[in-house]
Motif scaffolding. Structure first.
Motif, PDB file in Angstrom:
ATOM      1  N   PHE C  13     -51.712  19.340 -26.056  1.00 23.77           N
ATOM      2  CA  PHE C  13     -50.241  19.584 -25.836  1.00 23.77           C
ATOM      3  C   PHE C  13     -49.907  21.231 -26.449  1.00 23.77           C
ATOM      4  N   PRO C  32     -37.422  14.968 -22.324  1.00 19.20           N
ATOM      5  CA  PRO C  32     -38.007  13.576 -22.669  1.00 19.20           C
ATOM      6  C   PRO C  32     -38.982  13.326 -23.734  1.00 19.20           C
ATOM      7  N   SER C  33     -39.193  12.155 -24.109  1.00 17.50           N
ATOM      8  CA  SER C  33     -40.091  12.000 -25.251  1.00 17.50           C
ATOM      9  C   SER C  33     -41.548  12.619 -25.051  1.00 17.50           C
ATOM     10  N   LYS C  37     -39.688  18.393 -28.741  1.00 17.21           N
ATOM     11  CA  LYS C  37     -38.650  18.735 -29.571  1.00 17.21           C
ATOM     12  C   LYS C  37     -38.866  19.039 -31.140  1.00 17.21           C
ATOM     13  N   SER C  38     -39.305  17.754 -31.589  1.00 18.31           N
ATOM     14  CA  SER C  38     -39.635  17.733 -32.894  1.00 18.31           C
ATOM     15  C   SER C  38     -40.514  19.021 -33.358  1.00 18.31           C
ATOM     16  N   HIS C 190     -31.477  12.141 -27.594  1.00 19.82           N
ATOM     17  CA  HIS C 190     -31.864  11.529 -26.305  1.00 19.82           C
ATOM     18  C   HIS C 190     -30.576  11.005 -25.531  1.00 19.82           C
TER      19      HIS C 190
ATOM     20  N   ARG D 127     -55.695   8.360 -28.795  1.00 20.22           N
ATOM     21  CA  ARG D 127     -55.424   9.189 -30.023  1.00 20.22           C
ATOM     22  C   ARG D 127     -55.067   8.185 -31.162  1.00 20.22           C
ATOM     23  N   SER D 133     -45.675  11.616 -30.514  1.00 23.03           N
ATOM     24  CA  SER D 133     -44.381  11.972 -31.055  1.00 23.03           C
ATOM     25  C   SER D 133     -43.594  10.635 -31.295  1.00 23.03           C
TER      26      SER D 133
HETATM   27  N1  LIG Z   1     -52.825  16.270 -32.987  1.00 23.80           N
HETATM   28  C1  LIG Z   1     -52.243  16.160 -31.647  1.00 23.80           C
HETATM   29  N2  LIG Z   1     -53.164  16.189 -30.645  1.00 23.80           N
HETATM   30  C2  LIG Z   1     -52.843  15.877 -29.210  1.00 23.80           C
HETATM   31  N3  LIG Z   1     -51.355  15.702 -29.122  1.00 23.80           N
HETATM   32  C3  LIG Z   1     -50.372  15.912 -30.115  1.00 23.80           C
HETATM   33  C4  LIG Z   1     -50.791  16.267 -31.493  1.00 23.80           C
HETATM   34  N4  LIG Z   1     -49.795  16.178 -32.077  1.00 23.80           N
HETATM   35  C5  LIG Z   1     -48.821  16.152 -31.281  1.00 23.80           C
HETATM   36  N5  LIG Z   1     -49.101  15.882 -30.015  1.00 23.80           N
HETATM   37  C6  LIG Z   1     -48.238  15.840 -28.754  1.00 23.80           C
HETATM   38  O1  LIG Z   1     -47.212  16.752 -28.770  1.00 23.80           O
HETATM   39  C7  LIG Z   1     -45.991  16.620 -28.141  1.00 23.80           C
HETATM   40  C8  LIG Z   1     -44.800  16.883 -28.902  1.00 23.80           C
HETATM   41  O2  LIG Z   1     -44.576  16.163 -29.757  1.00 23.80           O
HETATM   42  P1  LIG Z   1     -43.021  16.065 -30.458  1.00 23.80           P
HETATM   43  O3  LIG Z   1     -43.065  15.170 -31.687  1.00 23.80           O
HETATM   44  O4  LIG Z   1     -42.725  17.289 -30.612  1.00 23.80           O
HETATM   45  O5  LIG Z   1     -42.228  15.421 -29.483  1.00 23.80           O
HETATM   46  P2  LIG Z   1     -40.614  15.094 -29.085  1.00 23.80           P
HETATM   47  O6  LIG Z   1     -40.176  16.058 -28.223  1.00 23.80           O
HETATM   48  O7  LIG Z   1     -40.065  15.175 -30.401  1.00 23.80           O
HETATM   49  O8  LIG Z   1     -40.631  13.627 -28.606  1.00 23.80           O
HETATM   50  P3  LIG Z   1     -39.889  12.313 -28.928  1.00 23.80           P
HETATM   51  O9  LIG Z   1     -38.647  12.282 -28.396  1.00 23.80           O
HETATM   52  O10 LIG Z   1     -40.620  11.199 -28.704  1.00 23.80           O
HETATM   53  O11 LIG Z   1     -39.726  12.388 -30.486  1.00 23.80           O
HETATM   54  C9  LIG Z   1     -46.166  15.000 -27.824  1.00 23.80           C
HETATM   55  O12 LIG Z   1     -46.516  14.724 -26.448  1.00 23.80           O
HETATM   56  C10 LIG Z   1     -47.609  14.563 -28.606  1.00 23.80           C
HETATM   57  O13 LIG Z   1     -48.240  13.560 -28.045  1.00 23.80           O
END
Ligand SMILES: Nc1ncnc2c1ncn2[C@@H]1O[C@H](COP(=O)(O)OP(=O)(O)OP(=O)(O)O)[C@@H](O)[C@H]1O
Ligand SMILES: Nc1ncnc2c1ncn2[C@@H]1O[C@H](COP(=O)(O)OP(=O)(O)OP(=O)(O)O)[C@@H](O)[C@H]1O
Ligand code: MOO
Ligand SMILES: [Mg+2]
Ligand SMILES: [Mg+2]
Lengths: 229, 231, 353, 353, 229
Positions: C13, C32-33, C37-38, C190, D127, D133
């Protein structure tokens, strides 16, 4: 109990107290580093910390005597600085005890620090808590158990240990003659009654201290049981 | 067959030598458990599987005999030699002023509470009326062997030790002073066959073996005086 | 004003975006998830090690190659996706953790009692977090963040686990607080309704990148792509302040709408009206004898495909503004709706903010 | 059939309820934050020590004074409010944790590949949970529960943190799976749309007690009390299967409705139509020239107070069924609507399930 | 190194291995009970477990000698059953080592068990995992660190400890003369070179073992760092 016994008691408590205190101060940053940094050095450092344990205490004491004594590396350096060498002194047995109990402080703390919730630390940072405040308000309470184990194991081990202390300290009454050495001397002299009395006293005292500590720890910290909901 | 012998640390060099002789001549194995006399006596009272005891302290032998654990007589091997051993060249003589010499020095001594050589040393100092002056300089060890370690390590400057435990190559007369005791009986070195001995004959044989006249010189060599020393 | 131009790699990512977030406004971050974002919020907070690029906050450099300001010195608060309450502390201690000293607090935006009240935390003050339900924990987390009096508030799905009543209440108050103190907020959500109710600006992300940014009105089309269907946001201004039967008159361009009064502060600012396309019906003339009392004249601008084959999205112009209606193809045929024609659009407003 | 008659004390909070949950159906448990929903699910799962009373599952006593069946022997799965993934295991190991042996699995309801597909977990299989996320973690938790092939599925706000698209997709598939295998589900949710889409029965809780129970249709009034406003659920049956322009004819009593076709299995069962009261407009006669093509004759049964003073909820009878409309008092006056009168109700369906 | 040295090495490894193994077996249920049950007994039990530490090893050895010897409670009972008493036997020093290292195994495990995520255990139960499966699949991997500390501290402490063993075992070559006693003996005999060689060997061996263990532990377990999101 005569006055030399009381001297030994005071000395023992001092030794135990200082050792525990200093160990916590030394072990905390070391354990933090071991727990949170993924360096290639971690494993060797952890192993080295545990090494003093595998030597027989008198042998360890003998080597320490050499190093800390007037002809040893440390002692000679101190003397060249106009200070005293450390053999047969309270400072010397303190160093010996610290070295010998180091793994009992470092290891539980390391493990404790590994378990800390990074989430809570992150939140605390966003709320404006700097490193020190995070440490005191989040790490210490969460790792209460680890600190307690580190402290009680170090303290108990220092009370009981005498091989290193005897060799390095020379059992000088009022200076380096701790209770364990005294009890040992009594037992060796087949002075069983005296040995038993002192032992019982030591056991009772330790039991009370440990009980107090563990009872205090048992205070419910929020019932991990129900966090699952 | 095999002999298990419990012996005080002050016996170590002598017994090692004698056992070697014994093994060569008798085709028997001898193994030693060295320790402080008190610990060994305690262990024997609690059923330790030893065949003989060599002790540097008659009190412990008496305790064993009181407990009816001895199979025979207590045999005196000789008398230990208390020496004041220095970590460096010192040219000690009878005229040396001990108080002056030991001023500001660390002096190792085996714990007088239970170690006979320690007792002897303390007794000597008291008899010379210098115990009080010297006492603050004393550091105590578990036994004479540890007192030697303390000197050897350089941490202690002097040690009241048994001649027998000083390594032969370091027994230079310039570094040590033999102390003549009023009452050598204090350092009587003796042994006895134990009731617990598996092979009493063999044990008795070893007892007789070490009593042989031919070993007197050896005993003296290792710091145990078979005869009373007359000054 | 928050300027972000960052890059971060986590396994496969990659987060890579540059954006200037508006000061004093609520920016919704939508996507999307797993789109990052986080990770974006955490990067802004300074919680992601290995971040590259720059983060600037009102002329202060928070993160750059040569200089990284520590999280605790950024004056932000972040409500995480999980409450992360301090497990060893009571609720009250949790709440007070980030609070400035009492002397400073007097002058502060958010008063302790008000926030307790807003989030209904009074009964729990002496409990430990483990003795709270999920929603209660979430509320404590929100209160804790607000009480730290942040200069910048980062909210990561803050309304998760809250019931509808609590959620509406909190959102309304949050909006009020935000407007009063011009507090900049980045909101991850969301839920289109949350975004519409709170956000001024919208940032849409996809796989670690910016997809598009703009005001809520501009972005409405993008939000539409999400399941709840197309919608529009109309700006309306207060009319001649005629109130009749509990209805208030509002101006939509030249036309007048009658809407139920709301608790929103009746200042003279224009408000936003959220209208779901599926709530809009079209007629070739004004309808009589119906309870649909908001009918506006509109001109058909064009047609768009809808999610369902039997339907179309009709794009309408109401004065300067855009309105969308979701109608069946059958109706389009029956009513003979063509681009350029004028129609009457009837709707009930879903929400007024 | 799950019979529950329990009591549990936690500090001031007391859970005390008796209810017989329908077998083979989805029961939604609805109520404000902190009313004891999670505690109820945990009690049924056997996770609350100190529980008193009885829990019976299809003639097996799970919990009674003399006998407590262990959680692991109850054949249930529970998706908790937090994902609680096994932190030391990969996603794949998490998913396989509860799965029956391969030999048994063949005949099982939920196949590994299908569930992975449904929850789009393919990219994450190797993973660790910490690398996902929030939404991704939640999806793994749902998949893990489904793959354990439970006889009874307990879902505690399972859609938290999911984006709308994922949520719709998962809910639709969950419904499909539920119907195919007649899997009983207890669903805790704060979202009326989730409840309406999935639930057959609704249990409403308040402060640890049952407030009311009944079928979704019966409970609609209660759900209305929540912020999203009053709504109705209409049962409709497939019409003569006339399909025209992508619209399908459905019978609402004697009247015909034209609704866009859906992906739902076109079996002959009747379906539920969810209609928000605010989406219903009333007219004194049929409206012409409008895109509102579903206008049903209805009789006014009565009036109810609405949340806003300027509005009223009009209760209507459409054949045997009840429909609610939210209109302004002004409109009621203007159209002279009175109980007993016949009107035309026009609406767009919010959802068909 | 002569044959008696090798004998001592074998004996030491056996003693260390058995002690560690048995300790883990004993300490695990005890620690589980201490960690998960809130009984009034927990604090006293925890205190009692730590008590053997505060006595000088030889004194502890002395008491054990009395109890396990032919006239002691345990020894006499054994003899009346036609068995051997335990003084001066391998079994005896094994019991001594276990008792003496018990706190090093119990305490870190207790703390480790306290930290377990109840949520994960609950989930596992709902997924049909019985107690054993939960233990092996959730508890053991999560408490890997705790088990490791328990094992390494116990092992190292058993290698180095000789006071108890010397007293209780009598240092009989091939039977109870472990390496630490042998090193002590060599040192006592002023056989410094031999003592140093053996010590170095012991240190090296221990270092390698500990290094291996800690390196293995360092394998990333998922980077707690990122759970916060
Ligand atoms: N150590 C890692 N190795 C590979 N991918 C990672 C790792 N840490 C985070 N990710 C990926 O980073 C991406 C972003 O994560 P993030 O938590 O920011 O998503 P988000 O937009 O907040 O999603 P959600 O709405 O589900 O909370 C995700 O697809 C996650 O799988
Ligand atoms: N140890 C405790 N002491 C006092 N109250 C408790 C304790 N544990 C739980 N409670 C209370 O029990 C109530 C029920 O909690 P539960 O988690 O079941 O709520 P919920 O309905 O799931 O709420 P949410 O929707 O927020 O998840 C809550 O009000 C909580 O505060
Ligand atoms: O017999 Mo010793 O060696 O003086 O303790
Ligand atoms: Mg997220
Ligand atoms: Mg809950």
């Amino acid at each position: 109990m005569d006055s030399s016994d009381w001297q030994a008691v005071t000395l023992t408590l001092q030794l135990g107290g200082y050792t525990t205190l200093i160990l916590l101060v030394i072990a905390t940053p070391l354990a933090w580093w071991l727990a949170r940094q993924r360096s290639w050095l971690s494993a060797p450092v952890q192993a080295i910390v545990a090494l003093p344990l595998v030597l027989p205490p008198t042998v360890l004491g003998f080597y320490l005597l050499i190093w800390l004594g007037p002809e040893g590396f440390v002692g000679a350096t101190l003397e060249s600085l106009g200070l005293q060498h450390l053999a047969f002194s309270f400072e010397g047995i303190l160093i010996g005890s610290i070295l010998y109990s180091l793994p009992f402080a470092v290891q539980p703390l390391t493990e404790s620090f590994r378990q800390i919730s990074q989430g809570q630390l992150d939140v605390a940072a966003t709320l404006g808590a700097g490193w020190w405040r995070r440490f005191w308000t989040i790490v210490v309470p969460s790792c209460q158990g680890g600190f307690l184990i580190a402290a009680t194991l170090s303290f108990a081990h220092t009370l009981g240990e005498f091989g290193v202390i005897l060799m390095l300290g020379g059992s000088i009454p009022g200076e380096t003659q701790v209770l364990s050495v005294l009890i040992y001397d009594h037992a060796e002299a087949m002075n069983y009654q005296a040995a038993e009395n002192l032992s019982l006293g030591l056991l009772l005292f330790s039991f009370v201290v440990l009980m107090a500590v563990y009872t205090w720890q048992k205070r419910p910290t929020g019932g991990a049981r129900y966090v699952a909901r | 067959a095999e002999l298990t012998i419990a012996a005080a640390s002050s016996y170590r060099p002598l017994l090692n030598h004698l056992a070697q002789q014994f093994e060569q001549r008798q085709q028997h194995q001898v193994r030693f458990v060295f320790g402080s006399s008190g610990k060994l006596a305690t262990q024997i009272i609690r059923g330790a599987p030893f065949d003989l005891i060599f002790s540097a302290n008659m009190a412990y032998l008496k305790a064993l005999s009181d407990n009816d654990l001895l199979a025979g007589e207590v045999v005196t091997d000789g008398y230990g030699q208390l020496v004041l051993w220095s970590k460096s060249e010192a040219q000690l003589t009878a005229e040396t002023d001990l108080v002056k010499l030991l001023q500001q020095q660390r002096v190792a001594i085996a714990q007088p509470k239970h170690a006979p050589f320690g007792q002897a040393a303390k007794g000597y100092l008291e008899q010379q009326h210098i115990y009080h002056q010297i006492q603050p300089n004393l550091v105590y060890s578990e036994n004479v062997a540890q007192a030697v370690h303390m000197v050897h390590s350089g941490a202690a400057d002097f040690g009241f030790v048994a001649l027998s435990v000083i390594p032969l190559e370091q027994q230079s007369e310039t570094r040590m002073y033999r102390i003549a005791l009023e009452n050598e009986a204090l350092l009587r070195q003796a042994h006895a066959v134990l009731k617990s001995a598996k092979d009493k004959n063999l044990a008795n044989e070893f007892s007789r073996f070490v009593q042989r006249q031919e070993f007197d010189e050896v005993k003296r060599h290792y710091g145990i005086e078979p005869e009373r020393v007359k000054n | 004003m928050l300027h972000v131009d960052i890059e971060l790699q986590r396994g496969d990512f990659r987060l890579q975006l540059a954006h200037q977030f508006a000061a004093h406004k609520v920016t919704a971050i939508f996507g999307p998830s797993g789109c990052g974002k986080s990770t974006l919020l955490r990067s802004i907070a300074g919680l992601e090690p290995g971040l590259r690029g720059t983060v600037c906050w009102q002329n202060n450099i928070w993160h750059a190659q040569e200089r990284i300001v520590k999280t605790e010195q950024r004056g932000i608060a972040l409500v995480f996706q999980q409450p992360h309450l301090f497990t060893t502390k009571t609720v009250e201690a949790n709440l007070r953790y980030g609070m400035p000293r009492a002397s400073v607090l007097k002058a502060c935006a958010m008063q302790f009692e008000d926030i307790i009240e807003l989030l209904s935390l009074q009964p729990f003050m002496q409990r430990k977090p483990a003795q709270l339900s999920g929603g209660q924990q979430q509320r404590v987390a929100i209160a804790r963040a607000l009480l730290s009096q942040p200069q910048l508030l980062l909210l990561d799905e803050p309304m998760n686990g809250l019931d509808q009543a609590a959620k509406s209440q909190i959102m309304a108050d949050l909006k009020r607080i935000q407007q009063r103190f011009a507090l900049p907020i980045l909101l991850v959500s969301h839920h289109v309704d949350e975004v519409v109710q709170l956000a001024d600006e919208v940032v849409i992300m996809r796989e670690g990148k910016l997809l598009s940014t703009g005001t809520l009105q501009q972005q409405v089309g993008q939000l539409s792509l999400h399941d709840e269907g197309p919608l529009s946001v109309l700006s309306i201004s207060p009319g001649d302040n005629n109130q009749k039967d509990g209805l208030l008159a509002w101006q939509l361009g030249q036309q007048t709408l009658w809407l139920p009064t709301t608790g929103l502060p009746a200042n003279s600012d224009s408000k936003r009206l959220l209208v779901w396309a599926r709530d809009v019906s079209l007629a070739t003339g004004p309808l009589k004898n119906t309870s649909l009392n908001n009918q506006v004249r509109a001109q058909i601008v064009g047609f768009e495909r809808a999610q369902h084959d039997a339907e179309m999205v009709v794009e309408l112009a109401v004065g300067e503004q855009q309105l969308r209606a979701l109608v069946t193809k059958a109706s389009i045929e029956r009513l003979n709706l063509r681009a350029g024609y004028c129609v009457y659009a009837a709707f009930k407003a879903a929400a007024l903010h």
